[in-house]
Design an enzyme around this catalytic site. Structure first.
Site, PDB file in Angstrom:
ATOM      1  N   GLY A 267       0.463  -8.153  -5.936  1.00  0.00           N
ATOM      2  CA  GLY A 267      -1.001  -7.970  -5.952  1.00  0.00           C
ATOM      3  C   GLY A 267      -1.757  -8.735  -4.894  1.00  0.00           C
ATOM      4  O   GLY A 267      -2.987  -8.786  -4.940  1.00  0.00           O
ATOM      5  N   ASP A 289       2.747 -12.271  -6.835  1.00  0.00           N
ATOM      6  CA  ASP A 289       3.061 -12.094  -5.413  1.00  0.00           C
ATOM      7  C   ASP A 289       3.952 -13.266  -5.014  1.00  0.00           C
ATOM      8  O   ASP A 289       4.292 -14.116  -5.850  1.00  0.00           O
ATOM      9  CB  ASP A 289       1.786 -12.040  -4.540  1.00  0.00           C
ATOM     10  CG  ASP A 289       1.989 -11.234  -3.247  1.00  0.00           C
ATOM     11  OD1 ASP A 289       2.710 -11.717  -2.346  1.00  0.00           O
ATOM     12  OD2 ASP A 289       1.442 -10.130  -3.151  1.00  0.00           O
ATOM     13  N   ARG A 337       0.068  -1.492  -5.937  1.00  0.00           N
ATOM     14  CA  ARG A 337      -0.896  -0.912  -5.006  1.00  0.00           C
ATOM     15  C   ARG A 337      -0.425  -1.209  -3.587  1.00  0.00           C
ATOM     16  O   ARG A 337      -0.277  -2.378  -3.199  1.00  0.00           O
ATOM     17  CB  ARG A 337      -2.295  -1.504  -5.227  1.00  0.00           C
ATOM     18  CG  ARG A 337      -3.386  -0.676  -4.536  1.00  0.00           C
ATOM     19  CD  ARG A 337      -4.738  -1.328  -4.591  1.00  0.00           C
ATOM     20  NE  ARG A 337      -4.904  -2.259  -3.501  1.00  0.00           N
ATOM     21  CZ  ARG A 337      -6.022  -2.395  -2.779  1.00  0.00           C
ATOM     22  NH1 ARG A 337      -7.063  -1.668  -3.052  1.00  0.00           N
ATOM     23  NH2 ARG A 337      -6.094  -3.289  -1.806  1.00  0.00           N
ATOM     24  N   HIS A 341       5.012   1.795  -0.121  1.00  0.00           N
ATOM     25  CA  HIS A 341       5.011   2.282   1.274  1.00  0.00           C
ATOM     26  C   HIS A 341       5.542   1.238   2.262  1.00  0.00           C
ATOM     27  O   HIS A 341       5.845   1.569   3.401  1.00  0.00           O
ATOM     28  CB  HIS A 341       3.616   2.811   1.681  1.00  0.00           C
ATOM     29  CG  HIS A 341       2.637   1.759   2.118  1.00  0.00           C
ATOM     30  ND1 HIS A 341       1.594   2.010   2.966  1.00  0.00           N
ATOM     31  CD2 HIS A 341       2.548   0.446   1.802  1.00  0.00           C
ATOM     32  CE1 HIS A 341       0.904   0.916   3.168  1.00  0.00           C
ATOM     33  NE2 HIS A 341       1.460  -0.059   2.471  1.00  0.00           N
TER      34      HIS A 341
HETATM   35  C1  LIG Z   1       0.607  -4.170   1.626  1.00  0.00           C
HETATM   36  S1  LIG Z   1       0.386  -5.650   0.727  1.00  0.00           S
HETATM   37  C2  LIG Z   1      -0.439  -5.057  -0.726  1.00  0.00           C
HETATM   38  C3  LIG Z   1      -1.090  -6.142  -1.506  1.00  0.00           C
HETATM   39  C4  LIG Z   1      -1.870  -5.661  -2.753  1.00  0.00           C
HETATM   40  N1  LIG Z   1      -1.059  -4.908  -3.667  1.00  0.00           N
HETATM   41  C5  LIG Z   1      -3.069  -4.850  -2.339  1.00  0.00           C
HETATM   42  O1  LIG Z   1      -3.087  -3.637  -2.506  1.00  0.00           O
HETATM   43  O2  LIG Z   1      -4.017  -5.445  -1.800  1.00  0.00           O
HETATM   44  C6  LIG Z   1       2.001  -5.989   0.174  1.00  0.00           C
HETATM   45  C7  LIG Z   1       2.128  -7.242  -0.659  1.00  0.00           C
HETATM   46  O3  LIG Z   1       3.490  -7.374  -1.080  1.00  0.00           O
HETATM   47  C8  LIG Z   1       3.773  -8.757  -1.120  1.00  0.00           C
HETATM   48  N2  LIG Z   1       5.232  -8.931  -1.133  1.00  0.00           N
HETATM   49  C9  LIG Z   1       6.126  -8.747  -0.139  1.00  0.00           C
HETATM   50  N3  LIG Z   1       7.359  -8.990  -0.561  1.00  0.00           N
HETATM   51  C10 LIG Z   1       7.262  -9.332  -1.877  1.00  0.00           C
HETATM   52  C11 LIG Z   1       8.200  -9.635  -2.876  1.00  0.00           C
HETATM   53  N4  LIG Z   1       9.504  -9.675  -2.616  1.00  0.00           N
HETATM   54  N5  LIG Z   1       7.745  -9.906  -4.115  1.00  0.00           N
HETATM   55  C12 LIG Z   1       6.409  -9.877  -4.399  1.00  0.00           C
HETATM   56  N6  LIG Z   1       5.472  -9.571  -3.483  1.00  0.00           N
HETATM   57  C13 LIG Z   1       5.905  -9.291  -2.236  1.00  0.00           C
HETATM   58  C14 LIG Z   1       3.096  -9.300   0.106  1.00  0.00           C
HETATM   59  O4  LIG Z   1       2.911 -10.683   0.065  1.00  0.00           O
HETATM   60  C15 LIG Z   1       1.785  -8.513   0.063  1.00  0.00           C
HETATM   61  O5  LIG Z   1       0.809  -9.212  -0.654  1.00  0.00           O
END
Ligand SMILES: C[S@@+](CC[C@H](N)C(=O)[O-])C[C@H]1O[C@@H](n2cnc3c(N)ncnc32)[C@H](O)[C@@H]1O
Length: 449
Positions: A267, A289, A337, A341
């Site tokens: 998130g 996160d 969210r 992708h």
């Molecule tokens: C594209 S962003 C989307 C963030 C949020 N869901 C939003 O819509 O604003 C992807 C998120 O995935 C998190 N992320 C990446 N690898 C992760 C993992 N292994 N476990 C949890 N979060 C992760 C990143 O830190 C980032 O905040």
């Protein structure tokens, strides 16, 4: 067969779209925003009639240009398109829109150069390139001012503060942060795009790995010493670039019983949950996160925005990797969210399996992601758009999805997916697609089977 020629049909679409905009703004007694003025959100920005008319105008105008322009000129406009990325990257990095903030009449490039520590002769060329494409305006020879587009790139702090605090320079400025990310990590990764796609180099996950000479994923790399500011910039980029309506209206949150648990998996700093928790405080929310994200940046965000929601236990920030077993069992809703992708299919399956293993029979999974639209009509149905527009409205609607798709390939090992691709990921992990609410981000609701 159509009675009207494509050229006339395109011109008619533009003309009727412009009349619709003019009438809608007149009815509300609001002037249509000038390209020369500063950007500020307007009351009709999200109006459905305005949005639909705007999309048709943009789709038709782009198609009209592609139709009337000599093909070689079209190619020669597209081929050096990285100049746009580089120019945007420079002005964002050195804060040019911020340097022009209180000077609507413009500043001579010598003054701008002195404020942002850039050679004015080079800067003039960059700003003229951008002004020619309606980003900034050249109000007199070598005198530049912000316009509506460039002012949307402004950050949230005074110029001197921006220069002093690299780590926090993008805080509160989601558009600048997204442009910063795309024109920095994105641009550099794209430099290796052809090599990656053409040669499929062994052991390389994404052009990003070639560009930054690393085996780490971009998420691991963001956490390496020296890259913290980039990780923080990315987290900020995720905070404001979608109207909250896309997820507020994507599910009937009001139907959740008191004390239901909603988990925002991956998130970020919790922007989505902030909107939800303010509107539906009868529910408990957990924002998960990586530790670095839900640590200081998220704490600061919640302290500034709504400390009471954290202190009274409505919102919990939790460090957790979604590639590990999900610690919150039987939540009412898990949602992702803009997560799937970012990842290739095999990793998406892992993420979804962990959620399925934690789910109760009554749990729901909501995936908010963009749906990849084909540029051609669905052979099974009528064309969704007026003649002679592309079925995905070209740049107007399909433009962002297709561009983001290539960014996902370049930097993240991910991709934008069609609805049937999302449905197949669910089928393979025990989640059945129940309904879809289309929109800039579709809301796909799954139930466990
Ligand atoms: C594209 S962003 C989307 C963030 C949020 N869901 C939003 O819509 O604003 C992807 C998120 O995935 C998190 N992320 C990446 N690898 C992760 C993992 N292994 N476990 C949890 N979060 C992760 C990143 O830190 C980032 O905040």
């Amino acid at each position: 067969m159509h009675d009207t020629s494509p050229l006339i049909a395109l011109a008619d679409l533009i003309s009727s779209g412009v009349r619709t905009l003019d009438a809608t703004y007149s009815q509300q007694g609001v002037p249509f925003p000038s390209l020369d003025g500063p950007y500020s959100p307007g009351p009709l920005d999200t109006d459905a009639t305005v949005t639909a008319a705007t999309q048709l105008i943009i789709a038709a105008a782009h198609q009209l240009i592609a139709t009337v322009q000599q093909p070689v000129m079209t190619l020669l406009n597209y081929a050096p398109a990285t100049c746009m990325t580089s120019a945007m990257g420079l002005v964002t990095d050195v804060h040019v829109p911020d340097a022009l903030k209180d000077n609507p009449e413009g500043l001579h490039v010598d003054q701008i150069g002195a404020k942002v520590d850039i050679d004015p002769k080079k800067l003039a060329r960059v700003l003229r390139y951008l002004a020619t494409r309606h980003v900034f305006k050249e109000v007199a020879p070598d005198v530049f001012a912000n316009n509506r587009v460039s002012s949307a790139l402004m950050k949230s702090q005074p110029l001197e503060q921006l220069k002093l605090d690299k780590l926090r320079q993008y805080d509160g400025a989601s558009a600048a942060a997204l442009v910063g990310h795309m024109t920095d990590e994105g641009l550099r990764s794209n430099g290796y795009f052809v090599e990656f796609v053409r040669d499929s180099p062994k052991g390389v996950d994404a052009p990003f790995n070639l560009a930054f000479n690393t085996k780490a994923s971009i998420w691991e790399w963001f956490e390496e010493p020296g890259n913290e500011w980039r990780g923080r910039r990315f987290a900020t980029a995720m905070t404001g670039n979608y109207n909250p309506r896309v997820f507020m209206e994507g599910y009937d949150w009001n139907s959740l019983e008191r004390g239901s648990v909603v988990v925002d998996v991956g998130g970020g700093i919790g922007t989505t949950v902030l909107n939800l928790a303010q509107a539906y405080p009868h529910v408990k929310y957990i924002v998960q996160d990586l530790e670095k994200v839900v640590g200081e940046p998220a704490q600061k965000y919640w302290q500034e925005q709504a400390p009471e929601l954290v202190s009274n236990g409505i919102v919990t920030l939790q460090g957790h990797s979604f590639l590990e077993p999900q610690p919150v069992k039987g939540a009412t809703v898990y949602f992702l969210r803009l997560i799937l992708h970012d990842w290739r299919d095999s990793k998406c399956l892992e993420i979804l399996q962990h959620l399925r293993a934690a789910a109760a029979p009554s749990s729901k999974l909501i995936v908010f992601d963009m749906l990849m639209p084909y540029a051609c009509p669905d052979p099974a149905g009528p064309s969704p758009t007026p003649f002679p527009l592309l079925a995905n409205l070209g740049i107007a609607a399909g433009g962002f999805a297709t561009a983001l798709d290539l960014q996902m390939m370049s930097s993240f090992t991910g991709q934008e997916r069609t609805l049937s691709q999302f449905s197949a990921l669910g089928d393979a992990t025990g989640w059945k697609l129940e309904s879809v609410k289309p929109g800039p981000l579709a809301a796909m609701i799954f139930y466990p089977v």
